[in-house]
Design a protein around this motif. Sequence first.
Motif, PDB file in Angstrom:
ATOM      1  N   ASN A  69      23.540  28.612  12.262  1.00  0.00           N
ATOM      2  CA  ASN A  69      23.861  28.021  10.869  1.00  0.00           C
ATOM      3  C   ASN A  69      23.314  26.494  10.689  1.00  0.00           C
ATOM      4  OD1 ASN A  69      25.559  30.042   9.741  1.00  0.00           O
ATOM      5  ND2 ASN A  69      27.145  29.502  11.401  1.00  0.00           N
ATOM      6  N   HIS A  70      22.537  26.067  11.438  1.00  0.00           N
ATOM      7  CA  HIS A  70      22.190  24.603  11.325  1.00  0.00           C
ATOM      8  C   HIS A  70      20.560  24.411  11.743  1.00  0.00           C
ATOM      9  CE1 HIS A  70      26.063  23.164   9.804  1.00  0.00           C
ATOM     10  NE2 HIS A  70      26.698  23.709  11.163  1.00  0.00           N
ATOM     11  N   ALA A 151      15.020  38.013   6.460  1.00  0.00           N
ATOM     12  CA  ALA A 151      15.399  38.653   7.791  1.00  0.00           C
ATOM     13  C   ALA A 151      16.316  38.023   8.607  1.00  0.00           C
ATOM     14  CB  ALA A 151      14.286  39.057   8.209  1.00  0.00           C
ATOM     15  N   PHE A 152      16.210  36.804   8.726  1.00  0.00           N
ATOM     16  CA  PHE A 152      17.135  36.017   9.460  1.00  0.00           C
ATOM     17  C   PHE A 152      18.659  35.758   9.035  1.00  0.00           C
ATOM     18  CE2 PHE A 152      19.031  32.077  11.080  1.00  0.00           C
ATOM     19  CZ  PHE A 152      18.528  31.862  12.220  1.00  0.00           C
ATOM     20  N   ASP A 153      18.704  35.936   7.677  1.00  0.00           N
ATOM     21  CA  ASP A 153      19.905  35.744   6.908  1.00  0.00           C
ATOM     22  C   ASP A 153      20.675  37.449   7.443  1.00  0.00           C
ATOM     23  OD1 ASP A 153      20.033  33.367   6.152  1.00  0.00           O
ATOM     24  OD2 ASP A 153      19.391  33.839   4.031  1.00  0.00           O
ATOM     25  N   ALA A 154      19.919  38.420   7.240  1.00  0.00           N
ATOM     26  CA  ALA A 154      20.591  39.620   7.345  1.00  0.00           C
ATOM     27  C   ALA A 154      21.069  39.542   9.118  1.00  0.00           C
ATOM     28  CB  ALA A 154      19.430  40.585   7.079  1.00  0.00           C
ATOM     29  N   PHE A 155      20.034  39.112   9.690  1.00  0.00           N
ATOM     30  CA  PHE A 155      20.366  39.333  11.142  1.00  0.00           C
ATOM     31  C   PHE A 155      21.514  38.686  11.733  1.00  0.00           C
ATOM     32  CE2 PHE A 155      19.796  38.756  15.742  1.00  0.00           C
ATOM     33  CZ  PHE A 155      19.694  40.126  16.317  1.00  0.00           C
ATOM     34  N   TYR A 156      21.612  37.509  11.222  1.00  0.00           N
ATOM     35  CA  TYR A 156      22.695  36.316  11.940  1.00  0.00           C
ATOM     36  C   TYR A 156      23.622  36.140  10.727  1.00  0.00           C
ATOM     37  CZ  TYR A 156      19.486  35.226  15.574  1.00  0.00           C
ATOM     38  OH  TYR A 156      18.732  35.234  16.611  1.00  0.00           O
ATOM     39  N   TYR A 160      20.757  31.088   4.240  1.00  0.00           N
ATOM     40  CA  TYR A 160      19.716  30.447   3.756  1.00  0.00           C
ATOM     41  C   TYR A 160      18.975  30.507   2.440  1.00  0.00           C
ATOM     42  CZ  TYR A 160      20.192  28.143   8.436  1.00  0.00           C
ATOM     43  OH  TYR A 160      20.708  27.430   9.546  1.00  0.00           O
ATOM     44  N   MET A 161      18.675  29.765   2.061  1.00  0.00           N
ATOM     45  CA  MET A 161      18.175  29.816   0.483  1.00  0.00           C
ATOM     46  C   MET A 161      18.975  30.744  -0.506  1.00  0.00           C
ATOM     47  SD  MET A 161      13.984  30.667   1.451  1.00  0.00           S
ATOM     48  CE  MET A 161      13.581  30.581  -0.331  1.00  0.00           C
ATOM     49  N   ALA A 165      24.266  35.387  -0.915  1.00  0.00           N
ATOM     50  CA  ALA A 165      25.386  35.071  -1.714  1.00  0.00           C
ATOM     51  C   ALA A 165      25.004  33.629  -2.380  1.00  0.00           C
ATOM     52  CB  ALA A 165      26.686  34.868  -1.216  1.00  0.00           C
ATOM     53  N   LYS A 166      25.544  33.621  -3.889  1.00  0.00           N
ATOM     54  CA  LYS A 166      25.363  32.357  -4.643  1.00  0.00           C
ATOM     55  C   LYS A 166      26.056  31.193  -3.982  1.00  0.00           C
ATOM     56  CE  LYS A 166      26.289  34.147  -8.447  1.00  0.00           C
ATOM     57  NZ  LYS A 166      26.359  34.479 -10.191  1.00  0.00           N
ATOM     58  N   PRO A 167      25.670  30.197  -4.374  1.00  0.00           N
ATOM     59  CA  PRO A 167      26.611  28.898  -3.701  1.00  0.00           C
ATOM     60  C   PRO A 167      27.978  28.879  -4.308  1.00  0.00           C
ATOM     61  CG  PRO A 167      24.449  28.177  -4.615  1.00  0.00           C
ATOM     62  CD  PRO A 167      24.589  29.477  -5.000  1.00  0.00           C
ATOM     63  N   GLN A 168      28.885  28.348  -3.637  1.00  0.00           N
ATOM     64  CA  GLN A 168      30.273  28.170  -3.873  1.00  0.00           C
ATOM     65  C   GLN A 168      30.708  27.494  -5.318  1.00  0.00           C
ATOM     66  OE1 GLN A 168      33.019  27.734  -0.971  1.00  0.00           O
ATOM     67  NE2 GLN A 168      31.890  28.643   0.627  1.00  0.00           N
ATOM     68  N   THR A 169      29.817  26.575  -5.606  1.00  0.00           N
ATOM     69  CA  THR A 169      29.696  25.433  -6.379  1.00  0.00           C
ATOM     70  C   THR A 169      28.767  26.124  -7.509  1.00  0.00           C
ATOM     71  OG1 THR A 169      28.028  24.080  -5.359  1.00  0.00           O
ATOM     72  CG2 THR A 169      30.232  23.689  -4.968  1.00  0.00           C
TER      73      THR A 169
END
Length: 213
Positions: A69-70, A151-156, A160-161, A165-169
């Motif tokens: 996540n970081h 691909a990174f988002d889907a796996f982990y 990112y970017m 999902a859209k930002p909470q704000t």
Amino acid sequence: MPDHLRLFGLVHLIILAAVPLIAAVLAAVQRRLAPGARGIRYGLATLLFLCFVLYYGYFALQGQRMFPNHVPPVVFDLAYYYALAGASMSLLTPVLTESFPLFLSIQYFCDHGLIVVSVLYLVWTRQARPRTGSVGRAMLALNIYAVFVGAFDAFYKTNYMYLRAKPQTDSLLTIFGPWPWYILVSEPAGLALFLLLYLPFRQRPIPATAQKP
């Protein structure tokens, strides 16, 4: 937004005004220095690196896992578009939730603000400028990067970017519709913004051999 910060409140407006003001002051100072002086450039680079260290140092001191996540972001050569279209939007509509601690809020604005300041400073002092074809290269690089990030988002299961999902704000993505439509709408919107950012330079392109290191 955190309790210590309100969207378009006094503190937020001061930050938004300070970014171009600092860039303008640095540009004015640079013009008074000897040709080729690079002290301000190195100073801005050092401050950006310090923000990077403080950000990840904070999470390390909190005992939080850095991966996935970081993960540090990738830096592209065409920082002009990514700074003025991306980092400036982060300043305008900060993605800060109510639980965001004060330190990270300060670091957030310092980090994104310094990115915009650095790019404006380089442009206003004529040390750098986008070249012919830079819009196409910036869009191509951004889309290639998005494929790997997706691909990174889907796996982990990261976001990112904001590809999952859209930002909470509230942000510009809020008016672009639900997932995945906001991603599709972002493509022409980003291209239009990049083209607008290139307009001031379209009549006076600088060849690659004339760019200063």
